[in-house]
Design a protein around this motif. Structure first.
Motif, mmCIF file in Angstrom:
data_model
loop_
_atom_site.group_PDB
_atom_site.id
_atom_site.type_symbol
_atom_site.label_atom_id
_atom_site.label_comp_id
_atom_site.label_asym_id
_atom_site.label_seq_id
_atom_site.Cartn_x
_atom_site.Cartn_y
_atom_site.Cartn_z
ATOM 1 N N GLU A 23 0.846 -1.185 0.000
ATOM 2 C CA GLU A 23 0.000 0.000 0.000
ATOM 3 C C GLU A 23 0.882 1.236 0.000
ATOM 4 O O GLU A 23 2.054 1.181 0.377
ATOM 5 C CB GLU A 23 -0.881 0.003 1.264
ATOM 6 C CG GLU A 23 -0.062 -0.098 2.561
ATOM 7 C CD GLU A 23 -0.913 -0.352 3.790
ATOM 8 O OE1 GLU A 23 -2.067 0.115 3.805
ATOM 9 O OE2 GLU A 23 -0.435 -1.016 4.725
ATOM 10 N N GLY A 24 0.324 2.326 -0.451
ATOM 11 C CA GLY A 24 0.963 3.615 -0.315
ATOM 12 C C GLY A 24 2.169 3.847 -1.195
ATOM 13 O O GLY A 24 2.416 3.142 -2.180
ATOM 14 N N PRO A 25 2.976 4.870 -0.825
ATOM 15 C CA PRO A 25 4.094 5.295 -1.678
ATOM 16 C C PRO A 25 5.210 4.261 -1.804
ATOM 17 O O PRO A 25 5.917 4.244 -2.815
ATOM 18 C CB PRO A 25 4.598 6.572 -0.999
ATOM 19 C CG PRO A 25 4.090 6.498 0.406
ATOM 20 C CD PRO A 25 2.794 5.761 0.340
ATOM 21 N N GLU A 26 5.378 3.384 -0.807
ATOM 22 C CA GLU A 26 6.427 2.360 -0.915
ATOM 23 C C GLU A 26 6.132 1.398 -2.068
ATOM 24 O O GLU A 26 7.016 1.059 -2.861
ATOM 25 C CB GLU A 26 6.553 1.576 0.396
ATOM 26 C CG GLU A 26 7.184 2.355 1.535
ATOM 27 C CD GLU A 26 6.166 3.184 2.303
ATOM 28 O OE1 GLU A 26 6.557 3.834 3.283
ATOM 29 O OE2 GLU A 26 4.965 3.174 1.925
ATOM 30 N N LEU A 27 4.879 0.971 -2.157
ATOM 31 C CA LEU A 27 4.494 0.073 -3.243
ATOM 32 C C LEU A 27 4.642 0.769 -4.586
ATOM 33 O O LEU A 27 5.194 0.201 -5.538
ATOM 34 C CB LEU A 27 3.054 -0.400 -3.046
ATOM 35 C CG LEU A 27 2.492 -1.308 -4.138
ATOM 36 C CD1 LEU A 27 3.220 -2.643 -4.157
ATOM 37 C CD2 LEU A 27 0.991 -1.534 -3.936
#
Length: 284
Positions: free
Chosen positions: A145-149
Protein backbone atom coordinates in the motif's frame (compact mmCIF):
# COMPACT_ATOMS: atom_id res chain seq x y z
CA UNK A 1 25.03 1.23 -34.68
CA UNK A 2 21.85 1.31 -32.68
CA UNK A 3 21.74 1.28 -28.89
CA UNK A 4 22.06 -2.22 -27.47
CA UNK A 5 18.96 -3.73 -25.89
CA UNK A 6 19.01 -4.67 -22.24
CA UNK A 7 18.39 -8.19 -21.03
CA UNK A 8 20.35 -11.40 -20.82
CA UNK A 9 18.20 -13.10 -23.45
CA UNK A 10 17.88 -10.35 -26.04
CA UNK A 11 20.73 -11.53 -28.27
CA UNK A 12 19.52 -15.13 -28.23
CA UNK A 13 16.05 -14.07 -29.33
CA UNK A 14 17.46 -11.88 -32.08
CA UNK A 15 19.54 -14.81 -33.36
CA UNK A 16 16.34 -16.70 -34.16
CA UNK A 17 15.96 -14.38 -37.17
CA UNK A 18 17.51 -15.17 -40.54
CA UNK A 19 20.69 -13.27 -41.33
CA UNK A 20 21.57 -12.50 -37.70
CA UNK A 21 24.95 -13.62 -36.40
CA UNK A 22 25.69 -14.52 -32.78
CA UNK A 23 28.82 -13.82 -30.72
CA UNK A 24 29.34 -15.54 -27.36
CA UNK A 25 32.01 -15.01 -24.69
CA UNK A 26 33.38 -18.54 -24.21
CA UNK A 27 36.39 -17.78 -22.01
CA UNK A 28 37.45 -14.93 -19.75
CA UNK A 29 40.96 -14.32 -18.41
CA UNK A 30 41.27 -11.65 -15.76
CA UNK A 31 38.36 -9.39 -14.88
CA UNK A 32 35.58 -8.36 -17.22
CA UNK A 33 32.27 -6.57 -16.87
CA UNK A 34 30.17 -9.36 -18.44
CA UNK A 35 29.62 -12.95 -17.38
CA UNK A 36 30.85 -16.03 -19.18
CA UNK A 37 28.33 -16.85 -21.90
CA UNK A 38 27.30 -13.23 -22.51
CA UNK A 39 26.10 -12.78 -26.07
CA UNK A 40 25.80 -10.19 -28.81
CA UNK A 41 23.64 -10.52 -31.93
CA UNK A 42 24.66 -8.74 -35.13
CA UNK A 43 21.98 -7.87 -37.67
CA UNK A 44 22.53 -7.72 -41.46
CA UNK A 45 22.62 -3.91 -41.35
CA UNK A 46 25.45 -3.97 -38.77
CA UNK A 47 23.27 -3.01 -35.82
CA UNK A 48 23.50 -5.10 -32.67
CA UNK A 49 21.29 -6.51 -29.95
CA UNK A 50 22.92 -6.96 -26.57
CA UNK A 51 26.17 -5.50 -25.28
CA UNK A 52 29.58 -6.83 -24.32
CA UNK A 53 31.69 -3.74 -23.68
CA UNK A 54 31.80 -0.01 -24.44
CA UNK A 55 30.91 -0.14 -28.14
CA UNK A 56 34.35 -0.66 -29.66
CA UNK A 57 34.27 -4.42 -29.17
CA UNK A 58 30.77 -4.52 -30.61
CA UNK A 59 32.02 -2.79 -33.75
CA UNK A 60 34.86 -5.29 -34.08
CA UNK A 61 32.45 -8.20 -33.75
CA UNK A 62 30.00 -6.69 -36.24
CA UNK A 63 32.84 -6.52 -38.78
CA UNK A 64 33.73 -10.17 -38.12
CA UNK A 65 30.14 -11.32 -38.58
CA UNK A 66 29.86 -9.27 -41.81
CA UNK A 67 32.80 -11.23 -43.22
CA UNK A 68 30.80 -14.45 -42.92
CA UNK A 69 32.88 -17.61 -43.15
CA UNK A 70 32.98 -20.54 -40.76
CA UNK A 71 32.49 -20.46 -37.03
CA UNK A 72 35.64 -19.39 -35.22
CA UNK A 73 36.93 -18.33 -31.81
CA UNK A 74 38.89 -15.08 -31.68
CA UNK A 75 40.90 -13.76 -28.75
CA UNK A 76 40.46 -10.09 -27.85
CA UNK A 77 42.47 -8.13 -25.32
CA UNK A 78 45.43 -9.65 -23.46
CA UNK A 79 47.14 -12.34 -25.54
CA UNK A 80 45.39 -11.36 -28.76
CA UNK A 81 47.24 -11.06 -32.08
CA UNK A 82 45.08 -7.99 -32.70
CA UNK A 83 47.68 -5.69 -31.19
CA UNK A 84 45.82 -2.56 -32.25
CA UNK A 85 42.75 -3.48 -30.18
CA UNK A 86 42.71 -3.55 -26.38
CA UNK A 87 39.99 -4.08 -23.81
CA UNK A 88 39.65 -1.31 -21.21
CA UNK A 89 39.79 -3.81 -18.32
CA UNK A 90 43.13 -5.24 -19.43
CA UNK A 91 41.79 -8.82 -19.50
CA UNK A 92 41.42 -11.30 -22.32
CA UNK A 93 38.30 -12.71 -23.97
CA UNK A 94 37.75 -15.65 -26.28
CA UNK A 95 34.63 -15.02 -28.36
CA UNK A 96 32.83 -17.53 -30.55
CA UNK A 97 31.91 -15.88 -33.85
CA UNK A 98 28.93 -17.69 -35.40
CA UNK A 99 27.62 -16.06 -38.59
CA UNK A 100 24.92 -18.75 -38.95
CA UNK A 101 23.83 -19.95 -35.50
CA UNK A 102 21.47 -22.90 -35.12
CA UNK A 103 18.24 -20.91 -35.29
CA UNK A 104 16.00 -23.83 -34.43
CA UNK A 105 18.03 -24.46 -31.28
CA UNK A 106 17.87 -20.75 -30.36
CA UNK A 107 14.09 -20.73 -30.87
CA UNK A 108 13.71 -23.86 -28.73
CA UNK A 109 15.60 -22.23 -25.87
CA UNK A 110 13.56 -19.03 -26.24
CA UNK A 111 10.33 -21.04 -26.07
CA UNK A 112 11.47 -22.77 -22.89
CA UNK A 113 12.30 -19.42 -21.33
CA UNK A 114 8.89 -18.10 -22.29
CA UNK A 115 7.46 -21.07 -20.38
CA UNK A 116 9.58 -20.04 -17.35
CA UNK A 117 11.90 -23.02 -17.68
CA UNK A 118 15.69 -23.07 -17.57
CA UNK A 119 17.29 -24.16 -20.85
CA UNK A 120 20.67 -24.92 -22.42
CA UNK A 121 22.06 -23.95 -25.82
CA UNK A 122 24.83 -26.20 -27.13
CA UNK A 123 27.75 -24.20 -28.49
CA UNK A 124 29.38 -25.58 -31.64
CA UNK A 125 33.02 -26.41 -32.30
CA UNK A 126 35.49 -24.77 -31.82
CA UNK A 127 34.02 -23.27 -28.63
CA UNK A 128 35.87 -24.32 -25.44
CA UNK A 129 32.60 -23.68 -23.58
CA UNK A 130 30.27 -26.58 -24.48
CA UNK A 131 27.00 -25.03 -23.38
CA UNK A 132 25.43 -21.68 -22.67
CA UNK A 133 22.87 -21.99 -19.85
CA UNK A 134 19.85 -19.72 -19.57
CA UNK A 135 17.39 -19.08 -16.78
CA UNK A 136 14.04 -17.25 -16.98
CA UNK A 137 14.19 -13.54 -16.34
CA UNK A 138 13.63 -12.14 -12.88
CA UNK A 139 9.97 -11.65 -11.98
CA UNK A 140 8.72 -9.57 -9.07
CA UNK A 141 5.36 -9.83 -7.27
CA UNK A 142 4.60 -6.93 -4.95
CA UNK A 143 1.87 -6.59 -2.33
CA UNK A 144 1.33 -3.50 -0.25
CA UNK A 145 0.00 0.00 0.00
CA UNK A 146 0.96 3.61 -0.32
CA UNK A 147 4.09 5.29 -1.68
CA UNK A 148 6.43 2.36 -0.91
CA UNK A 149 4.49 0.07 -3.24
CA UNK A 150 4.25 2.74 -5.94
CA UNK A 151 7.97 3.56 -5.74
CA UNK A 152 9.10 -0.06 -5.98
CA UNK A 153 6.79 -0.77 -8.91
CA UNK A 154 8.06 2.33 -10.71
CA UNK A 155 11.75 1.55 -10.15
CA UNK A 156 11.28 -2.09 -11.18
CA UNK A 157 9.51 -1.09 -14.39
CA UNK A 158 12.21 1.48 -15.18
CA UNK A 159 14.82 -1.26 -14.70
CA UNK A 160 13.11 -3.59 -17.16
CA UNK A 161 12.05 -6.08 -14.48
CA UNK A 162 8.75 -7.92 -15.00
CA UNK A 163 6.60 -6.79 -12.08
CA UNK A 164 3.09 -7.41 -10.81
CA UNK A 165 1.88 -5.06 -8.08
CA UNK A 166 -1.22 -5.60 -5.93
CA UNK A 167 -2.49 -2.78 -3.74
CA UNK A 168 -4.66 -3.63 -0.71
CA UNK A 169 -7.54 -2.00 -2.59
CA UNK A 170 -7.11 -4.30 -5.58
CA UNK A 171 -10.15 -6.56 -6.19
CA UNK A 172 -7.72 -9.47 -6.49
CA UNK A 173 -6.82 -9.12 -2.79
CA UNK A 174 -8.99 -9.61 0.27
CA UNK A 175 -7.96 -9.38 3.90
CA UNK A 176 -7.40 -12.89 5.23
CA UNK A 177 -7.64 -14.53 1.80
CA UNK A 178 -4.70 -16.34 0.19
CA UNK A 179 -3.73 -15.07 -3.30
CA UNK A 180 -3.55 -18.69 -4.45
CA UNK A 181 -4.69 -17.66 -7.93
CA UNK A 182 -1.18 -16.28 -8.46
CA UNK A 183 1.86 -18.33 -9.42
CA UNK A 184 5.44 -17.85 -8.27
CA UNK A 185 8.33 -19.96 -9.52
CA UNK A 186 11.93 -20.22 -8.34
CA UNK A 187 12.88 -17.21 -10.50
CA UNK A 188 10.34 -14.98 -8.72
CA UNK A 189 10.76 -12.66 -5.73
CA UNK A 190 7.77 -11.81 -3.54
CA UNK A 191 7.81 -8.60 -1.50
CA UNK A 192 5.25 -7.31 1.02
CA UNK A 193 5.11 -3.59 1.72
CA UNK A 194 2.29 -3.16 4.24
CA UNK A 195 1.96 -0.75 7.13
CA UNK A 196 -1.10 -2.70 8.28
CA UNK A 197 0.53 -6.05 9.03
CA UNK A 198 -2.85 -7.81 9.36
CA UNK A 199 -2.70 -8.15 5.58
CA UNK A 200 0.48 -10.21 5.75
CA UNK A 201 -0.54 -13.53 7.27
CA UNK A 202 -2.59 -14.96 4.39
CA UNK A 203 -0.16 -13.67 1.76
CA UNK A 204 2.93 -14.95 3.56
CA UNK A 205 1.23 -18.29 4.24
CA UNK A 206 0.80 -18.61 0.47
CA UNK A 207 4.28 -17.29 -0.34
CA UNK A 208 5.94 -19.84 1.95
CA UNK A 209 4.37 -22.67 -0.06
CA UNK A 210 5.94 -21.40 -3.29
CA UNK A 211 9.51 -21.97 -4.53
CA UNK A 212 10.11 -18.18 -4.80
CA UNK A 213 13.84 -17.51 -4.42
CA UNK A 214 13.16 -14.55 -2.14
CA UNK A 215 10.30 -13.56 0.16
CA UNK A 216 10.68 -10.14 1.75
CA UNK A 217 8.56 -8.02 4.07
CA UNK A 218 9.09 -4.55 5.48
CA UNK A 219 8.71 -3.80 9.17
CA UNK A 220 10.65 -3.05 12.35
CA UNK A 221 11.71 -5.47 15.09
CA UNK A 222 8.29 -5.59 16.82
CA UNK A 223 6.56 -6.34 13.52
CA UNK A 224 9.09 -9.06 12.70
CA UNK A 225 8.64 -10.74 16.08
CA UNK A 226 4.85 -10.61 15.81
CA UNK A 227 5.00 -11.95 12.24
CA UNK A 228 7.14 -14.92 13.24
CA UNK A 229 4.94 -15.78 16.22
CA UNK A 230 1.81 -15.54 14.09
CA UNK A 231 3.14 -17.82 11.36
CA UNK A 232 4.50 -20.36 13.84
CA UNK A 233 1.10 -20.45 15.53
CA UNK A 234 -0.41 -21.09 12.08
CA UNK A 235 1.71 -24.24 11.79
CA UNK A 236 4.86 -23.10 10.00
CA UNK A 237 8.23 -24.25 11.32
CA UNK A 238 10.66 -21.52 12.36
CA UNK A 239 13.00 -22.73 9.61
CA UNK A 240 10.27 -22.02 7.06
CA UNK A 241 9.54 -18.60 8.53
CA UNK A 242 13.27 -17.84 8.34
CA UNK A 243 12.88 -17.69 4.53
CA UNK A 244 11.28 -14.28 4.99
CA UNK A 245 13.90 -11.56 4.60
CA UNK A 246 13.15 -8.63 6.90
CA UNK A 247 14.26 -5.91 6.83
CA UNK A 248 14.75 -6.07 3.07
CA UNK A 249 17.40 -4.51 0.89
CA UNK A 250 21.03 -3.52 1.11
CA UNK A 251 20.31 -0.43 3.24
CA UNK A 252 18.62 -1.84 6.33
CA UNK A 253 17.20 1.39 7.72
CA UNK A 254 15.94 3.26 4.66
CA UNK A 255 13.16 5.71 5.61
CA UNK A 256 12.16 7.07 2.20
CA UNK A 257 9.99 5.19 -0.34
CA UNK A 258 12.45 5.70 -3.20
CA UNK A 259 15.42 4.73 -1.04
CA UNK A 260 13.59 1.62 0.14
CA UNK A 261 12.74 0.68 -3.45
CA UNK A 262 16.30 1.11 -4.68
CA UNK A 263 17.71 -0.73 -1.66
CA UNK A 264 15.28 -3.64 -1.94
CA UNK A 265 15.70 -4.04 -5.70
CA UNK A 266 19.49 -3.91 -5.43
CA UNK A 267 19.37 -6.78 -2.95
CA UNK A 268 16.90 -8.77 -5.04
CA UNK A 269 18.86 -8.36 -8.28
CA UNK A 270 22.11 -9.26 -6.49
CA UNK A 271 20.54 -12.41 -5.04
CA UNK A 272 19.13 -13.35 -8.44
CA UNK A 273 22.52 -12.85 -10.12
CA UNK A 274 24.12 -15.33 -7.72
CA UNK A 275 21.67 -17.95 -9.00
CA UNK A 276 22.76 -17.58 -12.62
CA UNK A 277 24.44 -20.84 -13.74
CA UNK A 278 27.34 -18.94 -15.35
CA UNK A 279 28.00 -16.71 -12.32
CA UNK A 280 30.97 -18.77 -11.14
CA UNK A 281 31.29 -21.10 -14.14
CA UNK A 282 34.51 -21.76 -16.00
CA UNK A 283 34.75 -23.44 -19.41
CA UNK A 284 36.06 -26.95 -19.54
Amino acid sequence: MNAPLAGDQAALRAACQQGVGLCTIVNIEGSFSRRLGAQLAVHPDGSVTGSLADGCLEQELAREIAQGGSRRVIRYGAGSPKIDFRLPCGGGLDILIDPEPDRAACAKVAAALDAREAATLSLPHPSPLPHRHFVPELRLILFGEGPELAAMEQVAQASGIAVEAYDRGDPALSLGQSPSHLEADCWTAIVLLFHDHEWERAILSWALTTPAFLIGAQGGAPARAAREADLVSAGFAREQVARIASPIGTVKHSREPLGLALSALAGIVGDFELRHPHHHAKPR
